[in-house]
Design a protein around this motif. Structure first.
Motif, PDB file in Angstrom:
ATOM      1  N   UNK A   1      18.578  49.872  24.241  1.00 52.20           N
ATOM      2  CA  UNK A   1      17.531  49.042  23.642  1.00 52.20           C
ATOM      3  C   UNK A   1      16.298  48.962  24.541  1.00 52.20           C
ATOM      4  N   UNK A   2      16.515  48.846  25.862  1.00 48.35           N
ATOM      5  CA  UNK A   2      15.376  48.758  26.803  1.00 48.35           C
ATOM      6  C   UNK A   2      15.542  49.835  27.877  1.00 48.35           C
ATOM      7  N   UNK A   3      15.483  51.103  27.509  1.00 46.76           N
ATOM      8  CA  UNK A   3      15.769  52.176  28.485  1.00 46.76           C
ATOM      9  C   UNK A   3      14.795  52.211  29.655  1.00 46.76           C
TER      10      UNK A   3
ATOM     11  N   UNK B   1      27.682  52.449  35.161  1.00 41.52           N
ATOM     12  CA  UNK B   1      26.616  52.175  34.195  1.00 41.52           C
ATOM     13  C   UNK B   1      25.248  52.379  34.834  1.00 41.52           C
ATOM     14  N   UNK B   2      25.109  51.963  36.092  1.00 43.18           N
ATOM     15  CA  UNK B   2      23.816  52.027  36.768  1.00 43.18           C
ATOM     16  C   UNK B   2      23.390  53.453  37.105  1.00 43.18           C
ATOM     17  N   UNK B   3      24.285  54.437  37.001  1.00 40.59           N
ATOM     18  CA  UNK B   3      23.871  55.826  37.224  1.00 40.59           C
ATOM     19  C   UNK B   3      23.061  56.371  36.054  1.00 40.59           C
ATOM     20  N   UNK B   4      23.152  55.711  34.885  1.00 40.17           N
ATOM     21  CA  UNK B   4      22.435  56.125  33.670  1.00 40.17           C
ATOM     22  C   UNK B   4      22.799  57.535  33.241  1.00 40.17           C
TER      23      UNK B   4
ATOM     24  N   UNK C   1      28.369  44.949  26.895  1.00 36.80           N
ATOM     25  CA  UNK C   1      27.004  44.616  26.527  1.00 36.80           C
ATOM     26  C   UNK C   1      25.986  45.475  27.258  1.00 36.80           C
ATOM     27  N   UNK C   2      26.271  45.831  28.508  1.00 39.56           N
ATOM     28  CA  UNK C   2      25.373  46.743  29.226  1.00 39.56           C
ATOM     29  C   UNK C   2      25.256  48.080  28.493  1.00 39.56           C
ATOM     30  N   UNK C   3      26.390  48.597  28.002  1.00 40.51           N
ATOM     31  CA  UNK C   3      26.372  49.900  27.330  1.00 40.51           C
ATOM     32  C   UNK C   3      25.802  49.785  25.923  1.00 40.51           C
ATOM     33  N   UNK C   4      26.158  48.748  25.199  1.00 40.24           N
ATOM     34  CA  UNK C   4      25.741  48.595  23.808  1.00 40.24           C
ATOM     35  C   UNK C   4      24.276  48.160  23.683  1.00 40.24           C
ATOM     36  N   UNK C   5      23.833  47.282  24.567  1.00 39.00           N
ATOM     37  CA  UNK C   5      22.502  46.679  24.417  1.00 39.00           C
ATOM     38  C   UNK C   5      21.541  47.162  25.499  1.00 39.00           C
TER      39      UNK C   5
ATOM     40  N   UNK D   1      24.591  39.267  31.130  1.00 32.90           N
ATOM     41  CA  UNK D   1      25.799  40.093  31.070  1.00 32.90           C
ATOM     42  C   UNK D   1      26.505  40.154  32.416  1.00 32.90           C
ATOM     43  N   UNK D   2      25.719  40.126  33.504  1.00 36.59           N
ATOM     44  CA  UNK D   2      26.306  40.243  34.839  1.00 36.59           C
ATOM     45  C   UNK D   2      27.174  39.042  35.186  1.00 36.59           C
TER      46      UNK D   2
END
Length: 504
Positions: free
Chosen positions: A274-276, A326-329, A266-270, A227-228
């Motif tokens: 999916x892999x928290x 996104x990386x702040x979760x 894709x980062x947000x959706x998958x 994705x990156x």
């Protein structure tokens, strides 16, 4: 309404097939108009879905089609729409329509309008499909559909003065993204080995349960790398400047406005739901690379001598804010990332439209050759360019402000599982990047718009904004103002779905 969602993909696909069938169905002189009509119908279908969307249940997948497709590996034709995908669907349908409309009056270099319009419609299928797919394999297939059409758009209709350069840029783009996609597919297979399903709604409901932590970390790295590349994250961004510089105007608009968002979406959706556990392990590294991208993009812009390359490098910085959010979760950071993605699509799409218009009029995008004096020569075009530049630097009251502000707010209060001190340092550095962004856009405006003309008397009479340009650009200007004054138009839609996906 699930039939309408199917039509959303079927209309541009059917339009592309009709155009490839030959002149008996659509004469050459009507090709561009036919493409614009197909784009308009697709946009109307997207608006229809938005009107029928249940905003009180934005976290729920709506308009679903869920049927078995490949039973042997439990792949399902699962399409739908929630609060995360709806803004991206609307953005994609709008930008594709405006590009097709633009083509009706601005002929592409090298001709072959029929093939270009068909490829843009095929691109629209892949982009829309990515945002409505709820099966990992279906998501992957739509994610890949856009690669070959974009290669042709860049390689055939790109910079008419550098045939070798545009083919090289197109090949670099497709090689980078294919390699990233292969790694991402390995991550999807790792998920399947633990969860025994590709269904995204089921995987999000489980929240990683059943997938060992080690497998999640490996999957998060693999999926994140894939994705990156398309996001684009530093240092995997190097395909982007040449692709933008060599692409035709419509290619640059769709590449910046939508294709980059496929990666961050894709980062947000998958990646997050999916892999928290894997996401929590990888998030600090993602945040660090995102911040480097913010600073690198800004510093690179200060050294650019070509207009489209400068805007391309600015995208590296802006998408760095998206990845940082996104990386702040956190819900705030992810909401900011989604908003910043929409705002970037509108603003950078407008900037590439204007950059293309400037290059078409002057035959060059070289800043030294363009000189200054746009206020005197083309006051209306200069005004639109200044508006896009000011919006891109994040002026409060315009759409570019809110996403970056929320991403920084998310870094101020990251998820409890993350080290706050690290994120505070990254927040300060990202804030410095925002200051540098303002600096290079203000320098660009002064350099191009003020002063006197330096490119010769033959260009003193170049035309100002045309009617088709006004029609194509006005929605982007209006939405940039509306979302800047009322960000809740996006945030109230995304927030319920984001809180469901990040578990907040």
């Amino acid at each position: 309404m699930n039939v309408v969602l199917q039509l959303l993909l079927a209309v541009p696909l059917l339009g592309a097939l009709i155009l490839t069938a030959g002149r008996r169905l659509v004469p050459d002189r009507a090709t561009a108009a036919f493409g614009a009509v197909a784009g308009a119908v697709t946009l109307l279908l997207a608006v229809w879905l938005a009107a029928a969307f249940d905003y009180g249940a934005a976290h729920r997948v709506q308009f679903q089609t869920d049927v078995s497709w490949i039973p042997a590996v439990d792949v399902r034709w699962h399409l739908g729409m929630d609060g995360v995908s709806l803004p991206m669907v609307l953005l994609t349908a709008l930008l594709a329509f405006l590009c097709l409309l633009y083509t009706t009056r601005v002929a592409p270099e090298g001709g072959r309008v029929r093939a270009l319009v068909a490829l843009v419609l095929l691109l629209e299928v892949g982009m829309l499909g990515t945002f409505v797919a709820f099966d990992l394999i279906v998501f992957f297939l739509f994610f890949e559909v856009v690669l070959v059409p974009m290669w042709f758009v860049i390689a055939v209709w790109g910079d008419p003065h550098d045939a070798a350069g545009r083919r090289r840029a197109a090949t670099t783009f497709i090689l980078y993204t294919l390699l990233g996609s292969a790694i991402m597919l390995l991550g999807f297979l790792l998920v399947y080995t633990g969860a025994h399903t590709f269904d995204l709604t089921e995987l999000a409901r489980r929240g990683g349960n059943g997938i060992p932590r080690g497998t999640q970390v490996l999957a998060a790295v693999a999926i994140g790398l894939g994705l990156a590349v398309k996001s684009p994250m530093w240092p995997l961004h190097s395909w982007l400047p040449d692709a933008h510089a060599k692409a035709p105007t419509v290619g640059s608009v769709l590449l910046a406005g939508v294709l980059l968002k496929m990666g961050t979406y894709g980062f947000v959706r998958v990646w997050l739901p999916v892999v928290p556990d894997g996401a929590r392990a990888v998030a600090p590294y993602l945040a660090g690379l995102a911040t480097v991208g913010i600073l690198y993009g800004a510093l690179a812009c200060l050294r650019q001598s070509e207009l489209k390359r400068l805007i391309a490098y600015s995208s590296v910085g802006h998408m760095g804010f998206v990845l940082l959010g996104i990386a702040t979760l956190t819900a705030a950071g992810v909401n900011g990332a989604l908003f910043a993605g929409v705002a970037h699509g509108l603003i950078t799409g407008l900037l590439f439209f204007v950059a293309g218009a400037i290059k078409d009029r002057h035959g060059t995008g070289d800043l030294a050759r363009l000189g200054g004096g746009m206020y005197a020569r083309m006051p209306r075009l200069a005004g639109v360019f200044v508006f896009g530049a000011v919006a891109s630097l994040g002026l409060p009251g315009l759409a570019g402000f809110w996403g970056e502000m929320l991403a920084l707010f998310g870094a101020w209060h990251p998820a409890a599982s993350l080290t706050r001190t690290t994120y505070l340092v990254l927040m300060v550095l990202a804030g410095l990047g925002a200051v540098l962004t303002a600096a290079y856009f203000l320098v660009l405006v002064r350099r191009m718009c003020q002063g006197t003309d330096t490119i010769g008397p033959s260009l003193l009479s170049v035309r100002d904004v045309t009617a088709v340009e006004v029609v194509a650009w006005a929605p982007l200007v209006a939405l940039t103002v509306v979302l800047g004054l009322y960000p809740g138009a996006v945030l109230t839609v995304t927030d319920p779905a984001v809180r469901f996906l990040v578990g907040g």
